[in-house]
Design a protein around this motif. Structure first.
Motif, PDB file in Angstrom:
ATOM      1  N   VAL A  23     -27.398  -7.309   2.968  1.00 37.52           N
ATOM      2  CA  VAL A  23     -27.661  -8.383   2.324  1.00 37.52           C
ATOM      3  C   VAL A  23     -28.641  -8.783   2.479  1.00 37.52           C
ATOM      4  CG1 VAL A  23     -26.811 -10.562   1.000  1.00 37.52           C
ATOM      5  CG2 VAL A  23     -25.484  -9.036   1.917  1.00 37.52           C
ATOM      6  N   GLN A  24     -29.946  -8.981   3.304  1.00 44.95           N
ATOM      7  CA  GLN A  24     -30.128  -9.047   3.348  1.00 44.95           C
ATOM      8  C   GLN A  24     -30.963 -10.501   2.412  1.00 44.95           C
ATOM      9  OE1 GLN A  24     -33.986  -6.370   3.318  1.00 44.95           O
ATOM     10  NE2 GLN A  24     -33.413  -5.651   5.607  1.00 44.95           N
ATOM     11  N   ALA A  59     -28.538 -15.360  12.446  1.00 42.51           N
ATOM     12  CA  ALA A  59     -28.411 -13.783  11.598  1.00 42.51           C
ATOM     13  C   ALA A  59     -29.897 -14.126  10.814  1.00 42.51           C
ATOM     14  CB  ALA A  59     -27.669 -13.750  11.504  1.00 42.51           C
ATOM     15  N   PHE A  60     -29.483 -15.374  10.012  1.00 38.92           N
ATOM     16  CA  PHE A  60     -30.084 -15.465   8.267  1.00 38.92           C
ATOM     17  C   PHE A  60     -31.559 -16.040   8.661  1.00 38.92           C
ATOM     18  CE2 PHE A  60     -31.202 -18.874   5.272  1.00 38.92           C
ATOM     19  CZ  PHE A  60     -31.215 -18.160   3.938  1.00 38.92           C
ATOM     20  N   VAL A  61     -31.656 -17.036   9.362  1.00 39.34           N
ATOM     21  CA  VAL A  61     -33.677 -16.753   9.734  1.00 39.34           C
ATOM     22  C   VAL A  61     -34.800 -16.325  10.394  1.00 39.34           C
ATOM     23  CG1 VAL A  61     -33.000 -19.602  10.466  1.00 39.34           C
ATOM     24  CG2 VAL A  61     -33.243 -18.673  12.149  1.00 39.34           C
ATOM     25  N   ASP A  62     -33.561 -14.700  11.136  1.00 36.78           N
ATOM     26  CA  ASP A  62     -33.767 -14.258  11.341  1.00 36.78           C
ATOM     27  C   ASP A  62     -34.410 -13.258  11.334  1.00 36.78           C
ATOM     28  OD1 ASP A  62     -34.140 -15.047  14.356  1.00 36.78           O
ATOM     29  OD2 ASP A  62     -32.591 -14.328  15.165  1.00 36.78           O
ATOM     30  N   ARG A  63     -33.205 -13.058   9.545  1.00 36.08           N
ATOM     31  CA  ARG A  63     -33.816 -11.908   8.299  1.00 36.08           C
ATOM     32  C   ARG A  63     -34.926 -12.460   7.382  1.00 36.08           C
ATOM     33  NH1 ARG A  63     -32.342  -6.210  10.316  1.00 36.08           N
ATOM     34  NH2 ARG A  63     -32.419  -5.696   7.756  1.00 36.08           N
ATOM     35  N   GLY A  64     -35.609 -13.633   7.489  1.00 38.66           N
ATOM     36  CA  GLY A  64     -36.132 -13.938   6.756  1.00 38.66           C
ATOM     37  C   GLY A  64     -35.791 -14.703   5.359  1.00 38.66           C
ATOM     38  N   LEU A 111     -32.473 -24.593  14.356  1.00 32.75           N
ATOM     39  CA  LEU A 111     -32.947 -23.372  14.409  1.00 32.75           C
ATOM     40  C   LEU A 111     -33.696 -22.902  13.134  1.00 32.75           C
ATOM     41  CD1 LEU A 111     -29.125 -21.467  15.229  1.00 32.75           C
ATOM     42  CD2 LEU A 111     -31.475 -21.234  16.232  1.00 32.75           C
ATOM     43  N   ALA A 112     -32.917 -23.644  11.773  1.00 31.88           N
ATOM     44  CA  ALA A 112     -34.282 -23.119  10.446  1.00 31.88           C
ATOM     45  C   ALA A 112     -35.511 -23.506  10.514  1.00 31.88           C
ATOM     46  CB  ALA A 112     -33.421 -23.552   9.053  1.00 31.88           C
ATOM     47  N   SER A 113     -35.216 -25.274  10.933  1.00 32.28           N
ATOM     48  CA  SER A 113     -36.776 -26.379  11.344  1.00 32.28           C
ATOM     49  C   SER A 113     -37.223 -25.246  11.992  1.00 32.28           C
ATOM     50  CB  SER A 113     -36.375 -26.890  11.661  1.00 32.28           C
ATOM     51  OG  SER A 113     -37.273 -27.886  11.954  1.00 32.28           O
ATOM     52  N   GLN A 114     -36.989 -24.634  13.326  1.00 30.56           N
ATOM     53  CA  GLN A 114     -37.581 -24.081  14.191  1.00 30.56           C
ATOM     54  C   GLN A 114     -38.699 -22.322  13.879  1.00 30.56           C
ATOM     55  OE1 GLN A 114     -36.100 -24.085  18.044  1.00 30.56           O
ATOM     56  NE2 GLN A 114     -35.991 -22.107  17.806  1.00 30.56           N
ATOM     57  N   ALA A 115     -37.482 -22.275  12.691  1.00 27.44           N
ATOM     58  CA  ALA A 115     -38.109 -20.826  12.520  1.00 27.44           C
ATOM     59  C   ALA A 115     -38.926 -20.935  10.493  1.00 27.44           C
ATOM     60  CB  ALA A 115     -37.178 -20.364  11.451  1.00 27.44           C
TER      61      ALA A 115
ATOM     62  N   ARG B  44     -33.351 -20.114  22.350  1.00 27.67           N
ATOM     63  CA  ARG B  44     -31.908 -19.783  21.681  1.00 27.67           C
ATOM     64  C   ARG B  44     -30.761 -19.852  22.762  1.00 27.67           C
ATOM     65  NH1 ARG B  44     -32.335 -15.960  16.891  1.00 27.67           N
ATOM     66  NH2 ARG B  44     -33.456 -17.431  15.607  1.00 27.67           N
ATOM     67  N   GLU B  45     -31.296 -20.321  24.583  1.00 27.53           N
ATOM     68  CA  GLU B  45     -30.625 -20.103  25.510  1.00 27.53           C
ATOM     69  C   GLU B  45     -30.077 -21.518  24.850  1.00 27.53           C
ATOM     70  OE1 GLU B  45     -29.609 -18.369  28.385  1.00 27.53           O
ATOM     71  OE2 GLU B  45     -30.377 -16.879  26.605  1.00 27.53           O
ATOM     72  N   ASN B  46     -29.939 -22.168  24.206  1.00 22.26           N
ATOM     73  CA  ASN B  46     -29.962 -23.345  24.271  1.00 22.26           C
ATOM     74  C   ASN B  46     -28.308 -23.082  23.688  1.00 22.26           C
ATOM     75  OD1 ASN B  46     -31.199 -25.921  24.674  1.00 22.26           O
ATOM     76  ND2 ASN B  46     -32.862 -25.058  23.654  1.00 22.26           N
TER      77      ASN B  46
END
Lengths: 263, 263
Positions: A23-24, A59-64, A111-115, B44-46
């Motif tokens: 989906v990206q 997965a969501f934050v890793d794919r933009g 996760l979102a914040s650090q990305a 992500r180890e966390n």
């Protein structure tokens, strides 16, 4: 834009990554969780959904991905406080469900914040509407009354924030499209007793005498209401349905369902 | 009672269950986590350690465990608040590490609670002592000074709660043996500036001029101190070491290590 449906079981390892790769998405509204009435407060399924939610967010934050909205619950708050404010109320969930939703909210937010991805966490309160599980408050009363049965109720003085599912849906879209970050209560901002709401159901169905007050134990949590400044002022969203309009749609839906014999 | 060591990798599915089945423990003190300096705040180890911690807690309560103590962190608190109180301070972790520890604490607490198992969650602040990773504050300064090198330091006005590792260990045992439930800060209750502590290191090593104040950037978090009423009054634990005694043991350990050429 036509909707595209993609089936995936987020509990299967790798599925979140696969769907996100296909989906990206720029925006993610994540509602899936285990919600079986009578079971979900204590079920270990909650632990699996924390992991599934975090995997999906990663997965969501890793794919933009750019904007993430997860869905939590008023069960994340310390219930003894009564009125739940996103910034002030203690977070001491009484249940594994509440603790798991709170955990998922913190982890997806971090996760979102650090990305550098914008993220919020919608906390739902008390919902009702068509398609609701028949074991829940409004659905159980409406169903009994439209069948002509008695509806056993608690004494009903507990105070809650109820919201029609269509309003919940539009509120979630409004929060998703806003850039507010962190927890946002999804509520009407109109504290109501269970008795007030259920009395309206009885009147609208025309069966007020079928309501058996005090026939069921009341939830010991006296008050559980939503501070709605963030949703109503910051996001600028307001409910579109009056209580009567919402209950009327709900009653009509149950009447049609009973008529069709699908109950 | 002699100790029995059992090796297990809690990140391997099924290992937590296996170990708990072998030991059948009444008490669980869970310290394992990913803690690589420079990496652990964002890794992500966390996420894997949240799951490992929750799996271990589930196995423990399922096998008749009676008292669980998990180990969290001051990173679970909203750092802008400065002084961290278990019941009052906002929980808004700035990092994935903090969010993950907070998540694990909520989930293990809820798992224990619904099984009728007593559980607490120890939040560590700033530790020092022998065996510390050489990239951390006290160890880096001590090591440099005992080698006769310069020790670059920040300007040092940040306020923290430092505690010697042996005191941390005895505090954890005290909390484990108590029946207090929920979060418990593990702290000295003596707010100290980084400059005060590091100055004592310089004096005790006899190398105060080797401390290069302002040579490193200071942590922007001005104050991070522990409310210790629950640990000191409710549990009744107090530190056994003075700062000087603790630093002296730490310095002696690094001196021996440097002498043995194991650095």
């Amino acid at each position: 834009v036509p909707a595209t449906w993609i089936d995936a079981d987020l509990l299967v390892p790798g599925e979140a990554k696969r769907v996100v790769a296909v989906v990206q998405p720029s925006h993610l509204l994540h509602l899936a969780w285990y919600a079986e009435p009578g079971q979900y407060w204590t079920s270990r399924e909650n632990l699996r959904w924390v992991k599934a939610t975090v995997d999906l967010a990663a997965a969501f934050v890793d794919r933009g991905g750019r904007r993430l909205l997860g869905v939590g619950s008023c069960a994340e708050y310390e219930w003894a406080e009564g009125h739940c404010d996103e910034g002030l109320t203690r977070m001491a969930p009484a249940t594994l469900y509440g603790a798991s939703k709170l955990a998922a909210g913190h982890m997806t937010g971090a996760l979102a914040s650090q990305a550098g991805v914008s993220a919020a966490w919608a906390r739902l309160f008390f919902l009702f509407g068509p398609h609701e599980h028949p074991a829940r408050l409004v659905s159980s009363v409406v169903r009994a009354l439209v069948r002509g049965d008695d509806a056993p109720c608690s004494e009903g003085s507990q105070v809650r924030d109820f919201l029609y599912v269509k309003d919940v849906a539009s509120a979630l879209v409004a929060v998703l499209e806003h850039d507010i970050s962190g927890p946002v209560n999804i509520g009407s901002g109109r504290p109501t007793t269970v008795k007030e709401l259920v009395t309206r159901v009885g009147d609208l169905v025309g069966q007020p005498a079928r309501l058996l007050w005090g026939a069921r134990p009341a939830d010991p949590v006296r008050r559980l209401t939503a501070a709605t400044e963030r949703l109503h002022r910051t996001v600028g969203w307001r409910p579109a349905f009056t209580v009567d309009a919402a209950l009327t749609e709900t009653i009509d839906w149950w009447r049609a369902r009973e008529r069709d014999g699908r109950a």
